[in-house]
Design a protein around this motif. Structure first.
Motif, short mmCIF file in Angstrom:
data_model
loop_
_atom_site.label_atom_id
_atom_site.label_comp_id
_atom_site.label_asym_id
_atom_site.label_seq_id
_atom_site.Cartn_x
_atom_site.Cartn_y
_atom_site.Cartn_z
N SER A 110 0.82 -1.21 0.00
CA SER A 110 0.00 0.00 0.00
C SER A 110 0.86 1.26 0.00
O SER A 110 0.45 2.30 -0.51
N ALA A 111 2.08 1.17 0.55
CA ALA A 111 2.97 2.34 0.53
C ALA A 111 3.41 2.66 -0.89
O ALA A 111 3.49 3.83 -1.27
N VAL A 112 3.68 1.64 -1.69
CA VAL A 112 4.07 1.87 -3.08
C VAL A 112 2.90 2.47 -3.86
O VAL A 112 3.07 3.39 -4.67
N VAL A 113 1.69 1.96 -3.62
CA VAL A 113 0.52 2.54 -4.28
C VAL A 113 0.34 3.99 -3.86
O VAL A 113 0.07 4.87 -4.69
N ALA A 114 0.49 4.27 -2.57
CA ALA A 114 0.33 5.64 -2.07
C ALA A 114 1.37 6.57 -2.66
O ALA A 114 1.07 7.72 -3.03
N LYS A 115 2.60 6.10 -2.78
CA LYS A 115 3.66 6.94 -3.36
C LYS A 115 3.34 7.25 -4.82
O LYS A 115 3.46 8.41 -5.26
N ALA A 116 2.93 6.24 -5.56
CA ALA A 116 2.59 6.46 -6.97
C ALA A 116 1.39 7.40 -7.09
O ALA A 116 1.35 8.26 -7.98
N ARG A 165 3.83 7.54 9.96
CA ARG A 165 5.19 7.96 9.61
C ARG A 165 5.47 7.81 8.12
O ARG A 165 6.05 8.69 7.49
N ILE A 166 5.03 6.69 7.54
CA ILE A 166 5.29 6.44 6.12
C ILE A 166 4.49 7.41 5.25
O ILE A 166 4.98 7.93 4.25
N ALA A 167 3.24 7.67 5.63
CA ALA A 167 2.44 8.61 4.87
C ALA A 167 3.08 10.00 4.88
O ALA A 167 3.12 10.70 3.85
N ALA A 168 3.61 10.40 6.03
CA ALA A 168 4.27 11.70 6.13
C ALA A 168 5.52 11.74 5.25
O ALA A 168 5.79 12.75 4.59
N ALA A 169 6.27 10.64 5.22
CA ALA A 169 7.48 10.60 4.39
C ALA A 169 7.13 10.66 2.91
O ALA A 169 7.85 11.28 2.12
N ILE A 170 6.02 10.02 2.54
CA ILE A 170 5.58 10.04 1.14
C ILE A 170 5.08 11.43 0.76
O ILE A 170 5.24 11.87 -0.38
N GLY A 171 4.45 12.10 1.72
CA GLY A 171 3.88 13.41 1.44
C GLY A 171 2.44 13.36 1.02
O GLY A 171 1.89 14.35 0.52
N ILE A 172 1.79 12.23 1.26
CA ILE A 172 0.39 12.09 0.87
C ILE A 172 -0.50 12.46 2.05
O ILE A 172 -0.14 12.25 3.22
N GLN A 173 -1.66 13.04 1.76
CA GLN A 173 -2.63 13.31 2.80
C GLN A 173 -3.03 11.99 3.44
O GLN A 173 -3.21 10.98 2.76
N HIS A 174 -3.22 11.98 4.76
CA HIS A 174 -3.47 10.73 5.46
C HIS A 174 -4.53 10.92 6.54
O HIS A 174 -4.49 11.89 7.29
N LEU A 197 11.67 4.21 0.28
CA LEU A 197 10.71 4.02 1.37
C LEU A 197 11.34 3.10 2.41
O LEU A 197 11.80 2.01 2.10
N GLU A 198 11.34 3.54 3.65
CA GLU A 198 12.06 2.81 4.69
C GLU A 198 11.51 1.40 4.92
O GLU A 198 12.23 0.53 5.43
N ILE A 199 10.27 1.15 4.53
CA ILE A 199 9.68 -0.16 4.78
C ILE A 199 9.79 -1.09 3.58
O ILE A 199 9.06 -2.07 3.48
#
Length: 276
Positions: free
Chosen positions: A29-35, A64-73, A164-166
């Motif tokens: 889901s982090a990769v989808v969120a980043k894209a 933390r991951i959402a903040a690093a990506i820069g996506i609204q969460h 992405l750290e994860i």
């Protein structure tokens, strides 16, 4: 290779004017969120479900991951434990959970005028027993990773490409997946499993499952190379004492080692995650 796959995924999400990402904070889901963030900017929103089945610390990771990506969460409370079909814990349990989850996400998207809801199933998931995929299909939830033909290895490569750290984070499915099929799920049993896994992680085991069986039996799954360590007298006594204190009656060590979805061997899987 990663650059072309990244662009393919971004292009796939760019067809939407806006999207809501079902966001657990895991690598898929982090990769989808980043894209989605790269494709749509502030028209992309990541949403994490919160309930008693979420393992301790996972929400902090997602934030933390959402903040690093820069996506609204945002977070959204789910109530799958109010569903008797879910509590009964039959092999199609995930269908009932995801029906609750995707239903709430679709409602949220409709209320806010968001064009699409997407999730993080990858190509490998299509060949596994995943009844939650049927719930996604029922709610017209997109699966951009699978649609782009990306398997788990490719997804991890993309996560590393995007720094992405994860990228190498072990899968962390919901706590209910630790309860043997047919044994009723309760908030108390989920909390007990969560506490047991946290105790084992405090001993330095990053990959661990505490599987709950009938009669309060805990079956511990760890990587094969960690088995000798858990059999050392001091570690063994510490684990038994801790899990007994948490309410387990028996503590066993699975000699086959850790494997994701080990309860799946108890059922006959259907193709493409169709529920039974």
């Amino acid at each position: 290779m990663s650059e072309s796959r990244a662009q393919q995924l971004i292009d796939r999400l760019s067809v939407h004017e806006s999207c809501l990402v079902a966001f657990s904070g895991g690598v898929d889901s982090a990769v989808v969120a980043k894209a989605a963030q790269l494709a749509l900017g502030d028209q992309a929103l990541a949403v994490t479900g919160v309930s008693a089945s979420l393992a301790q610390g996972e929400l902090d990771v997602a934030v933390r991951i959402a903040a690093a990506i820069g996506i609204q969460h945002e977070t959204l409370d789910t109530d799958e434990l109010a569903d008797q079909a879910y509590l009964a814990n039959q092999p199609d349990r995930c269908f009932h959970c995801k029906t609750e989850w995707y239903g709430k996400l679709m409602q949220m998207a409709q209320e806010r005028g968001i064009a699409a809801v997407v999730a993080g199933a990858n190509r490998d998931d299509l060949g596994d027993y995943r009844p939650g995929l049927q719930a996604a299909a029922d709610h017209q939830v997109g699966q951009p990773l699978a649609e782009c033909g990306l398997d788990k290895q490719a997804v991890r490569q993309l996560a590393r490409y995007w720094d992405l750290e994860i990228w190498d984070k072990p899968a962390t499915p919901c706590l209910s997946s630790r309860v043997v099929y047919g044994l009723e799920i309760t908030p108390e049993s989920l909390a007990k499993i969560d506490a047991a896994e946290q105790a084992l992680r405090e001993m330095g085991l990053s990959t661990v499952r505490v599987r709950l069986h009938q009669d309060g039996l805990a079956r511990l799954e760890v990587p094969v190379e960690a088995l000798p360590r858990l059999c050392e007298p001091r570690a063994r006594e510490q684990i038994v004492q801790r899990l007994r204190t948490l309410g387990f009656n028996y503590v066993t060590l699975d000699l086959e080692g850790f494997r994701s979805g080990s309860f799946h061997q108890l059922i006959e899987p259907e193709p493409l995650g169709r529920r039974q």
